[in-house]
Each structure stands twice: as C-alpha cells, then as structure tokens.
Design a protein around this motif. Sequence first.
Motif, PDB file in Angstrom:
ATOM      1  N   PHE A   1     -93.716 -63.715  -2.341  1.00  0.00           N
ATOM      2  CA  PHE A   1     -92.184 -64.016  -2.510  1.00  0.00           C
ATOM      3  C   PHE A   1     -92.033 -64.680  -1.047  1.00  0.00           C
ATOM      4  O   PHE A   1     -91.230 -65.454  -1.133  1.00  0.00           O
ATOM      5  N   ALA A   2     -92.520 -63.934  -0.237  1.00  0.00           N
ATOM      6  CA  ALA A   2     -92.254 -64.679   1.097  1.00  0.00           C
ATOM      7  C   ALA A   2     -92.787 -66.296   1.173  1.00  0.00           C
ATOM      8  O   ALA A   2     -91.963 -66.989   1.853  1.00  0.00           O
ATOM      9  N   VAL A   3     -93.969 -66.370   0.544  1.00  0.00           N
ATOM     10  CA  VAL A   3     -94.482 -67.881   0.713  1.00  0.00           C
ATOM     11  C   VAL A   3     -93.434 -68.657  -0.057  1.00  0.00           C
ATOM     12  O   VAL A   3     -93.192 -69.719   0.261  1.00  0.00           O
ATOM     13  N   LEU A   4     -92.969 -68.092  -1.499  1.00  0.00           N
ATOM     14  CA  LEU A   4     -92.192 -68.903  -2.271  1.00  0.00           C
ATOM     15  C   LEU A   4     -90.747 -69.187  -1.689  1.00  0.00           C
ATOM     16  O   LEU A   4     -90.149 -70.043  -2.047  1.00  0.00           O
ATOM     17  N   ARG A   5     -90.277 -68.404  -0.816  1.00  0.00           N
ATOM     18  CA  ARG A   5     -89.152 -68.545  -0.009  1.00  0.00           C
ATOM     19  C   ARG A   5     -89.169 -69.912   1.003  1.00  0.00           C
ATOM     20  O   ARG A   5     -88.040 -70.501   1.075  1.00  0.00           O
ATOM     21  N   GLY A   6     -90.362 -70.102   1.348  1.00  0.00           N
ATOM     22  CA  GLY A   6     -90.667 -71.456   2.040  1.00  0.00           C
ATOM     23  C   GLY A   6     -90.279 -72.744   1.071  1.00  0.00           C
ATOM     24  O   GLY A   6     -90.092 -73.782   1.768  1.00  0.00           O
TER      25      GLY A   6
ATOM     26  N   GLY B   1     -98.717 -71.850   3.895  1.00  0.00           N
ATOM     27  CA  GLY B   1     -98.917 -70.230   3.423  1.00  0.00           C
ATOM     28  C   GLY B   1     -99.585 -70.010   2.033  1.00  0.00           C
ATOM     29  O   GLY B   1    -100.455 -69.187   1.751  1.00  0.00           O
ATOM     30  N   LEU B   2     -99.519 -71.210   1.184  1.00  0.00           N
ATOM     31  CA  LEU B   2     -99.534 -71.006  -0.102  1.00  0.00           C
ATOM     32  C   LEU B   2    -101.332 -71.207  -0.193  1.00  0.00           C
ATOM     33  O   LEU B   2    -102.073 -70.565  -0.700  1.00  0.00           O
TER      34      LEU B   2
ATOM     35  N   THR C   1     -94.129 -66.735  -9.252  1.00  0.00           N
ATOM     36  CA  THR C   1     -95.122 -65.720  -8.979  1.00  0.00           C
ATOM     37  C   THR C   1     -96.186 -65.469 -10.301  1.00  0.00           C
ATOM     38  O   THR C   1     -97.339 -65.571 -10.206  1.00  0.00           O
ATOM     39  N   ARG C   2     -95.505 -65.568 -11.349  1.00  0.00           N
ATOM     40  CA  ARG C   2     -96.300 -65.348 -12.696  1.00  0.00           C
ATOM     41  C   ARG C   2     -97.351 -66.618 -12.748  1.00  0.00           C
ATOM     42  O   ARG C   2     -98.175 -66.533 -13.402  1.00  0.00           O
ATOM     43  N   ALA C   3     -96.633 -67.595 -12.668  1.00  0.00           N
ATOM     44  CA  ALA C   3     -97.304 -69.077 -12.863  1.00  0.00           C
ATOM     45  C   ALA C   3     -98.696 -69.239 -11.568  1.00  0.00           C
ATOM     46  O   ALA C   3     -99.487 -69.341 -12.081  1.00  0.00           O
ATOM     47  N   LEU C   4     -98.286 -68.474 -10.559  1.00  0.00           N
ATOM     48  CA  LEU C   4     -99.354 -68.644  -9.284  1.00  0.00           C
ATOM     49  C   LEU C   4    -100.400 -67.499  -9.838  1.00  0.00           C
ATOM     50  O   LEU C   4    -101.392 -67.846  -9.815  1.00  0.00           O
ATOM     51  N   ARG C   5     -99.792 -66.309 -10.053  1.00  0.00           N
ATOM     52  CA  ARG C   5    -100.840 -65.330 -10.438  1.00  0.00           C
ATOM     53  C   ARG C   5    -101.814 -65.811 -11.656  1.00  0.00           C
ATOM     54  O   ARG C   5    -103.176 -65.803 -11.667  1.00  0.00           O
TER      55      ARG C   5
ATOM     56  N   THR D   1     -86.246 -68.068  -5.111  1.00  0.00           N
ATOM     57  CA  THR D   1     -85.916 -66.668  -4.917  1.00  0.00           C
ATOM     58  C   THR D   1     -85.602 -66.209  -6.564  1.00  0.00           C
ATOM     59  O   THR D   1     -85.382 -67.065  -7.051  1.00  0.00           O
ATOM     60  N   GLY D   2     -85.327 -64.861  -6.276  1.00  0.00           N
ATOM     61  CA  GLY D   2     -84.747 -64.340  -7.422  1.00  0.00           C
ATOM     62  C   GLY D   2     -85.433 -64.606  -8.778  1.00  0.00           C
ATOM     63  O   GLY D   2     -86.815 -64.673  -8.717  1.00  0.00           O
ATOM     64  N   ASP D   3     -84.912 -64.956  -9.844  1.00  0.00           N
ATOM     65  CA  ASP D   3     -85.738 -65.209 -11.193  1.00  0.00           C
ATOM     66  C   ASP D   3     -86.606 -66.223 -10.816  1.00  0.00           C
ATOM     67  O   ASP D   3     -87.813 -66.509 -11.597  1.00  0.00           O
ATOM     68  N   ASP D   4     -86.511 -67.479 -10.205  1.00  0.00           N
ATOM     69  CA  ASP D   4     -87.201 -68.390  -9.879  1.00  0.00           C
ATOM     70  C   ASP D   4     -88.462 -68.029  -9.165  1.00  0.00           C
ATOM     71  O   ASP D   4     -89.481 -68.261  -9.636  1.00  0.00           O
TER      72      ASP D   4
END
Length: 191
Positions: free
Chosen positions: A126-131, A81-82, A143-147, A135-138
């Motif tokens: 977020f959906a990809v990161l749930r994999g 997904g990433l 997301t900030r790191a990826l962006r 979740t949450g603050d992590d």
Amino acid sequence: MPRVGLNQQTVVREAARLADEVGYQQLTLAALASRLGVALPSLYKHVRGADALAQKLSALATAELATELTTAAAGRAGGDGLRAMADAYRDYARRHPGRYPATQQVPDPNDPEHVEAGERAVGAIFAVLRGYGLTGDDAVDATRALRSALHGFVALEAEGGFGLPRELDRSYHQLVASMDISFRSWPASAG
C-alpha cells in the motif's frame, strides 16, 4: 518428557528449514520429528497437528517476507519502490522455496502475530501504491493484481515452467515495468 530446549518456536523454525530443503508439500510431522530427534507424539506438545504447523509456518514466513518487503520499499515511491519490492519478493521466494508457498495462506484471525505479519506485508505494498495515487479500493485491486503477477511468475519459475529461450531476469523486469505502467494509468473505480 519434552526434549530440553524444544518449544513451539524451535519446532516451527526447524520446520521452515526442512521445508526449504525438501519442499513445502513434502513437509510432514514424521519427517520433522525425525529431524528433531523426537518421537512423533512429542511434537504434539508443541503443535496440535499438521494444520497447526502449516499455520505457524505461514505466520513465520509471512513475517519474514513482510520484513523484506518493508525494508526494500523504505524511503522509495512509485516505480523505484515497486522494483525494489518486487525484487525482494522474488529473492525471498528463491532463497526460501519451501517457506514461500506458506506465505500464500490468508492469516489466521485467531493468531495476532500472523494477522500483524499479513498487515505489514500488505502495508508495504500500500505504501508503494500511494506513490501512484492509489488508495482505498483502488489500492486493494492493485495489490491483488501485483500479488497475482509476482506470485504467478515466481511459482512458474520455481516449477521450471518457463521453457522459451529468454533470460528470466529480463522477463521478470519487464513484468514489473508493465505493472509500473499499469499503476501509473490505473482506471478510475466505477463506484
């Protein structure tokens, strides 16, 4: 008398096309009016000014990018997904070099469509990161790191900022692979 068929949506879509041709920073109301074949004051019937046009262009571009990210990530998780989402991100920036910078604006809280587009874009990430179990603050931090990583690469690429003799696609894929490793070993939050 407003030109027949000219409305805010038409004005913003033409601004998006013009931005892709001349660059986001070179997009002006005067150039847009000329492109549309209207006098500059006529544009103010459809957008309140340059800032309003930039906000509407941001809403449009963010919605487009959100759709591409969501489509790319659909049914995929983790590294698969990433990679799909990162490729969609870069592809959008390459296809729309004038619109892409507009996606970097924070959605205007007074524009529900802009807010919804921003939420869809972040929701895809977020959906990809749930994999990865994030979740949450992590998920916010990831997301900030990826962006930051993806934006940094595509912005430097767009400006011709990579001069070393190495294929850019390979470097981009290595960047995404490093993010995959990072997300799989994400440190636990400190509170």
